[in-house]
Design a protein around this motif. Structure first.
Motif, PDB file in Angstrom:
ATOM      1  N   SER A 215      -6.940   2.858  11.625  1.00  0.00           N
ATOM      2  CA  SER A 215      -6.434   3.786  10.612  1.00  0.00           C
ATOM      3  C   SER A 215      -6.501   3.194   9.215  1.00  0.00           C
ATOM      4  CB  SER A 215      -4.983   4.181  10.922  1.00  0.00           C
ATOM      5  OG  SER A 215      -4.141   3.045  10.867  1.00  0.00           O
ATOM      6  N   ALA A 216      -6.905   1.922   9.099  1.00  0.00           N
ATOM      7  CA  ALA A 216      -7.035   1.295   7.790  1.00  0.00           C
ATOM      8  C   ALA A 216      -8.440   1.485   7.262  1.00  0.00           C
ATOM      9  CB  ALA A 216      -6.720  -0.201   7.884  1.00  0.00           C
ATOM     10  N   GLY A 217      -8.556   1.439   5.947  1.00  0.00           N
ATOM     11  CA  GLY A 217      -9.885   1.548   5.336  1.00  0.00           C
ATOM     12  C   GLY A 217     -10.589   2.820   5.748  1.00  0.00           C
TER      13      GLY A 217
ATOM     14  N   GLY B  40      -3.709  -4.024   7.112  1.00  0.00           N
ATOM     15  CA  GLY B  40      -2.679  -4.357   6.141  1.00  0.00           C
ATOM     16  C   GLY B  40      -1.651  -5.313   6.714  1.00  0.00           C
TER      17      GLY B  40
ATOM     18  N   GLY C 266      -6.000  -3.333   4.141  1.00  0.00           N
ATOM     19  CA  GLY C 266      -4.883  -2.401   4.143  1.00  0.00           C
ATOM     20  C   GLY C 266      -4.548  -1.934   2.739  1.00  0.00           C
ATOM     21  N   THR C 267      -3.313  -1.450   2.565  1.00  0.00           N
ATOM     22  CA  THR C 267      -2.891  -0.880   1.286  1.00  0.00           C
ATOM     23  C   THR C 267      -2.309  -1.926   0.350  1.00  0.00           C
ATOM     24  OG1 THR C 267      -2.411   1.204   2.415  1.00  0.00           O
ATOM     25  CG2 THR C 267      -1.478   0.907   0.213  1.00  0.00           C
ATOM     26  N   LEU C 268      -1.366  -2.736   0.830  1.00  0.00           N
ATOM     27  CA  LEU C 268      -0.648  -3.652  -0.056  1.00  0.00           C
ATOM     28  C   LEU C 268      -1.094  -5.105   0.100  1.00  0.00           C
ATOM     29  CD1 LEU C 268       2.925  -2.096   0.277  1.00  0.00           C
ATOM     30  CD2 LEU C 268       1.265  -1.780  -1.563  1.00  0.00           C
ATOM     31  N   ASN C 269      -1.271  -5.576   1.318  1.00  0.00           N
ATOM     32  CA  ASN C 269      -1.816  -6.919   1.582  1.00  0.00           C
ATOM     33  C   ASN C 269      -0.998  -8.046   0.941  1.00  0.00           C
ATOM     34  OD1 ASN C 269      -4.200  -5.761   2.900  1.00  0.00           O
ATOM     35  ND2 ASN C 269      -4.829  -5.167   0.849  1.00  0.00           N
TER      36      ASN C 269
ATOM     37  N   LYS D  73       2.348   9.325   2.240  1.00  0.00           N
ATOM     38  CA  LYS D  73       3.188   8.137   2.298  1.00  0.00           C
ATOM     39  C   LYS D  73       4.148   8.050   1.126  1.00  0.00           C
ATOM     40  CE  LYS D  73       2.849   3.086   2.635  1.00  0.00           C
ATOM     41  NZ  LYS D  73       1.919   1.945   2.787  1.00  0.00           N
ATOM     42  N   TRP D  74       3.645   8.265  -0.090  1.00  0.00           N
ATOM     43  CA  TRP D  74       4.489   8.068  -1.268  1.00  0.00           C
ATOM     44  C   TRP D  74       5.452   9.232  -1.472  1.00  0.00           C
ATOM     45  CZ3 TRP D  74       4.511   3.270  -2.302  1.00  0.00           C
ATOM     46  CH2 TRP D  74       3.352   2.497  -2.098  1.00  0.00           C
TER      47      TRP D  74
ATOM     48  N   VAL E  98       7.829  -1.832  -1.501  1.00  0.00           N
ATOM     49  CA  VAL E  98       6.492  -2.149  -2.025  1.00  0.00           C
ATOM     50  C   VAL E  98       6.425  -3.593  -2.516  1.00  0.00           C
ATOM     51  CG1 VAL E  98       5.919   0.223  -2.577  1.00  0.00           C
ATOM     52  CG2 VAL E  98       7.115  -1.137  -4.285  1.00  0.00           C
TER      53      VAL E  98
END
Length: 300
Positions: A13-15, A67, A91-94, A158-159, A241
């Motif tokens: 589900s990543a990238g 992520g 991922g998003t934040l890493n 998500k946000w 975050v």
């Protein structure tokens, strides 16, 4: 020389998910002389099975491609085994990759894997469950659970789900009565939000929410002061975050171990963004150099 066997555990589900990008990763690793195989998974059970299979076949390297959640899940199976962890931060934040100084560019990250330079880094543990970034109780796990419920049931982004979950938490404003045992002392506090980091987090200046080291052998504990519901919801959202704010908002402690007791026997505990229900008391400890991780080689 026998080629190194590398198993890449990829979060589908990543990238771009199960697209040719995953085949490109496998091909690039193979071009470096590694015997590489990508295992695509979609949940924690799939990650555990893939890592356990890699260990059973004596893979020389297991790579987490995703992520922070994927990295944490893979790392939890590798702690204490001696088999190193590689990271492809897609991922998003890493946060874990950034705090270790790993490149976020995919090709550069693959070069790090090929170089094979490993160091020992610390991991946190609570009641036998490990975490590579942080853990928390109180307001934050409630926000995570509400956010994921909205994403699942209302199909919100998500946000958007995060903002709504923070507003819901502001209306409820739960406060914990906690007792913290550290270095032979007992501290009793009222706090809606308790944050435990694997090593020290910056809480002021321009490097907010980052760590300069994962090798100091310490946990950092932050007790949010009971200063009003909206301020503490703001803090919880920032922690989600990885952006903790000024030190005046917290009471901070550093130690190799903590014991946290609440009035509840079963506690929702966030571990690297995932929520588990654990039996109190919560026994936190650092596992110094418990995980081998590939990082860029030192400059010549």
């Amino acid at each position: 020389m026998e080629a190194r066997v590398v198993v890449v555990v990829g979060n589908a589900s990543a990238g771009n998910g199960a697209t040719p990008a995953w085949r490109d990763i496998e091909a690039q690793l193979t071009a470096h002389g590694l015997l590489a195989r990508v295992e695509l998974v979609r949940d924690g059970h799939g990650i555990a099975a893939a890592v356990d299979h890699a260990l059973a076949e004596r893979a020389s390297l297991v790579v987490a491609a995703g992520g922070d959640g994927t990295v944490s899940a893979v790392a939890s199976r590798l702690v204490g085994t001696g088999t190193p962890l590689g990271v492809l931060p897609v991922g998003t934040l890493n946060h874990f990759a950034k705090d270790l100084g790993l490149p976020l560019d995919l090709e550069a990250a693959i070069d790090v894997l090929a170089a094979g330079h490993a160091i020992g880094v610390d991991v946190g543990e609570v009641n036998g469950r490990t975490f590579v970034n942080n853990s928390s109780i109180g307001l934050y796990p409630r926000i995570v659970l509400d956010r994921e419920r909205q994403r699942r049931e209302a199909r919100r982004g998500k946000w958007t789900a995060l903002v709504r979950a923070c507003l819901h938490a502001a209306l409820r404003y739960p406060v914990l009565q906690v007792e913290v045992e550290v270095a032979g002392q007992r501290l009793e506090r009222r706090s809606p939000f308790v944050f435990i980091g694997n090593n020290r987090y910056h809480v002021e200046g321009f490097d907010i929410g980052q760590r300069t080291s994962l090798r100091d052998g310490l946990l950092s504990l932050y007790l949010a002061r009971d200063s009003g519901r909206f301020n503490l919801v703001r803090l919880a959202a920032l922690a989600l975050v990885g952006r903790l704010r000024q030190a005046d908002d917290f009471e901070a402690l550093d130690a190799a171990a903590f014991v946290i007791t609440t009035r509840r026997k079963r506690v929702h505990v966030a571990l690297d963004g995932e929520v588990a229900v654990l039996q109190a008391p919560l026994r936190y400890r650092i596992r110094a150099a418990g995980l081998q991780v590939l990082v860029p080689p030192p400059a010549a």
